[in-house]
Enzyme design. Sequence first.
Site, PDB file in Angstrom:
ATOM      1  N   CYS A 164      38.174  33.011  41.968  1.00 39.25           N
ATOM      2  CA  CYS A 164      38.681  34.150  40.883  1.00 39.25           C
ATOM      3  C   CYS A 164      40.207  34.294  41.279  1.00 39.25           C
ATOM      4  O   CYS A 164      40.876  34.954  40.305  1.00 39.25           O
ATOM      5  CB  CYS A 164      37.698  35.370  40.947  1.00 39.25           C
ATOM      6  SG  CYS A 164      36.106  34.777  40.610  1.00 39.25           S
ATOM      7  N   HIS A 304      42.401  43.638  40.556  1.00 37.27           N
ATOM      8  CA  HIS A 304      41.509  42.805  40.291  1.00 37.27           C
ATOM      9  C   HIS A 304      40.049  43.446  39.985  1.00 37.27           C
ATOM     10  O   HIS A 304      39.409  42.984  39.071  1.00 37.27           O
ATOM     11  CB  HIS A 304      41.320  41.787  41.745  1.00 37.27           C
ATOM     12  CG  HIS A 304      40.321  40.827  41.669  1.00 37.27           C
ATOM     13  ND1 HIS A 304      40.426  39.860  40.799  1.00 37.27           N
ATOM     14  CD2 HIS A 304      39.198  40.970  42.319  1.00 37.27           C
ATOM     15  CE1 HIS A 304      39.333  38.895  40.929  1.00 37.27           C
ATOM     16  NE2 HIS A 304      38.597  39.586  42.076  1.00 37.27           N
ATOM     17  N   GLU A 315      40.145  46.339  47.901  1.00 38.16           N
ATOM     18  CA  GLU A 315      41.475  46.327  47.218  1.00 38.16           C
ATOM     19  C   GLU A 315      42.086  47.693  47.442  1.00 38.16           C
ATOM     20  O   GLU A 315      43.283  47.888  47.426  1.00 38.16           O
ATOM     21  CB  GLU A 315      41.273  45.993  45.706  1.00 38.16           C
ATOM     22  CG  GLU A 315      42.471  45.820  45.140  1.00 38.16           C
ATOM     23  CD  GLU A 315      42.347  45.268  43.320  1.00 38.16           C
ATOM     24  OE1 GLU A 315      43.241  44.803  42.940  1.00 38.16           O
ATOM     25  OE2 GLU A 315      41.343  45.356  43.027  1.00 38.16           O
ATOM     26  N   LYS A 336      39.043  44.423  33.601  1.00 42.03           N
ATOM     27  CA  LYS A 336      37.558  43.718  33.585  1.00 42.03           C
ATOM     28  C   LYS A 336      36.657  44.745  33.149  1.00 42.03           C
ATOM     29  O   LYS A 336      35.562  44.036  32.615  1.00 42.03           O
ATOM     30  CB  LYS A 336      37.185  43.112  34.904  1.00 42.03           C
ATOM     31  CG  LYS A 336      38.238  41.891  35.325  1.00 42.03           C
ATOM     32  CD  LYS A 336      37.638  41.576  36.751  1.00 42.03           C
ATOM     33  CE  LYS A 336      38.431  40.385  37.216  1.00 42.03           C
ATOM     34  NZ  LYS A 336      39.732  40.864  37.690  1.00 42.03           N
ATOM     35  N   HIS A 341      34.749  39.388  33.974  1.00 45.33           N
ATOM     36  CA  HIS A 341      35.268  38.595  35.105  1.00 45.33           C
ATOM     37  C   HIS A 341      35.287  37.206  34.330  1.00 45.33           C
ATOM     38  O   HIS A 341      34.343  36.622  34.205  1.00 45.33           O
ATOM     39  CB  HIS A 341      34.436  38.905  36.185  1.00 45.33           C
ATOM     40  CG  HIS A 341      35.326  38.371  37.348  1.00 45.33           C
ATOM     41  ND1 HIS A 341      36.474  37.638  37.152  1.00 45.33           N
ATOM     42  CD2 HIS A 341      35.251  38.531  38.529  1.00 45.33           C
ATOM     43  CE1 HIS A 341      37.035  37.210  38.305  1.00 45.33           C
ATOM     44  NE2 HIS A 341      36.248  37.758  39.325  1.00 45.33           N
ATOM     45  N   PHE A 401      36.418  34.221  45.653  1.00 42.11           N
ATOM     46  CA  PHE A 401      35.398  33.648  47.063  1.00 42.11           C
ATOM     47  C   PHE A 401      35.880  32.578  47.898  1.00 42.11           C
ATOM     48  O   PHE A 401      36.719  31.936  47.457  1.00 42.11           O
ATOM     49  CB  PHE A 401      33.950  32.934  46.264  1.00 42.11           C
ATOM     50  CG  PHE A 401      33.058  33.875  45.746  1.00 42.11           C
ATOM     51  CD1 PHE A 401      33.108  35.230  45.955  1.00 42.11           C
ATOM     52  CD2 PHE A 401      32.051  33.506  45.345  1.00 42.11           C
ATOM     53  CE1 PHE A 401      32.341  36.258  45.439  1.00 42.11           C
ATOM     54  CE2 PHE A 401      30.799  34.604  44.687  1.00 42.11           C
ATOM     55  CZ  PHE A 401      31.300  35.685  44.857  1.00 42.11           C
TER      56      PHE A 401
END
Length: 413
Positions: A164, A304, A315, A336, A341, A401
Site C-alpha cells: 500500500c 494513510h 500513524e 479513505k 483503500h 504490508f
Amino acid sequence: MVGPKKIVVTGIGATTPLAGTAPESWKALLAGESGTRSFQHEWVAQYEIPVTFAAEALVRPEEVMERVEVRRHDPASQFALIAAREAWADAGVVDFDPDRLLVDWATGIGGVWTLLNAWDTLRERGPRRVLPMTVPMIMPNGPAAAISMSLNARAGARTVVSACASSTESLANAYDHLQQGLADIVITGGSESCIHPITVAAFANMQALSKRNDDPARASRPYDRDRDGFVMGEGAAALVLETEEHAKARGAKIYAEVAGAGITSDSYHITAPDPEGLGATRATKLALEQAGLQTSDIAHVNAHATSTGVGDIAEYHALRAIFGDHLSEVPVSATKASTGHLLGGTGALEAIFTVLALHERLAPPTINLENQDPEIDLDVVTSPRQLPAGDLAAVSNSFGFGGHNAVVAFKTV
C-alpha cells in the site's frame, strides 16, 4: 554547485470509487460522499463471502475504453490507462521527445483477476483455452508497459511493488529520476483491481476488513473509536511531473511542487506496523529534510489512516513524534473514509488530493468520524476547511504490508 531542480505537478488523472475523473472525484470527496457500496456479484452468495461490500470503481473501464483494448489488458492496466491518459491530456503536452518521457508506475498485487480467471479456464476447459496474453496481463509491470506504449514513453517504464506504499514510492522515484536528468517528463501513479472472492475472503480472515455489511457507506471510519477495519477499493491515479524549467518553457499550468520524499522500512512484522510508528517517523523526517521544510511549515496532512485499530494508532504516534506540540495546529484528512483503500493505487490518489488541497487551499473532509478515539488526539477535518494564505506545505503518508513506509511533501507554487 548546481542545486536541486524544482519538480512540479502539471497534470492529474484518476478513476476512483467516487467518480471517473480526478476533478469529479475531488468534487465528490469535498461533498462528503462515500464510494463504498454493497456487492452486486453472484459470487458473494456462491462462496459465502463474509464481507459483502467494497469501494469498487464507479465508472467501469468498458464504459470508456474500446472493447478490443479491454480484452487485452487486466483491469489493473485498464484503470492505469484511463488515469494516465487523463493526466496526460490535463498536462497539455503537445511537442515532446519520447526518449525523454518516463513512466514510474506502481501496483500492490497486479493482475490477480487475469491469473485466477486463467486458472478457472484451465481447470474447466483445458489448456488450449487459456488466453495467449495471460502472462503479459498478469505481470505487475503490465500497467507501466501499457502506459508507455499508449503515450510513447521511451525513457523507461518502471514498476514499484511495495503493497500500500507502492504509488507513493513511485512518486518518490519519479522525483529522483527528474533530479537525475533521466527524463524531462514523468508519468507516475498507481493502479489496483483485486476485489476478488479470494482477496476479500483472505483479508476478512485476517480480521483486516470492516464487516459492517448492514451499513457499507459508513464502514470506513478512520480514527473513530468504533472502527473495525479497512474497506477494499480499486481504481487508479496518475500525476504528470516535470522540472519547473521545462513546465514554464512550454507554458504549462502548475498545480504544486513536489518538494521531497522519504522511504523507509520497519523490519518489524509482515502485516502489522511498528506500534510506535518509528519507520513512519523516519520517512517523514527524510521527506521534510529533502524538501527543506520545518515541521512548523506543514499546514496539512493527508494521512494513510486505513481505519484499522493498530494502523491508525501507529500513524498517530509517528505524527506526534514528528510534530510535537505543533500537531494540534495541523489539520489532518483521512480520505479513505470516502474512497476506501486502493492498495497500490492509494498513495497516488491521496497525492492528488493533497496537491488539490494546496492548489485550492481547501482541506478535504473525513467522513464517518462520530466518536473520535480518545487515544488519537488529532485535529481531524470533518468538513471542508479553508487553509491559510501564503506559502504552504503538506505531506501525504502511505504505509504497506511488509513494513514499507513512503511519505511525500508538497508545496504551493
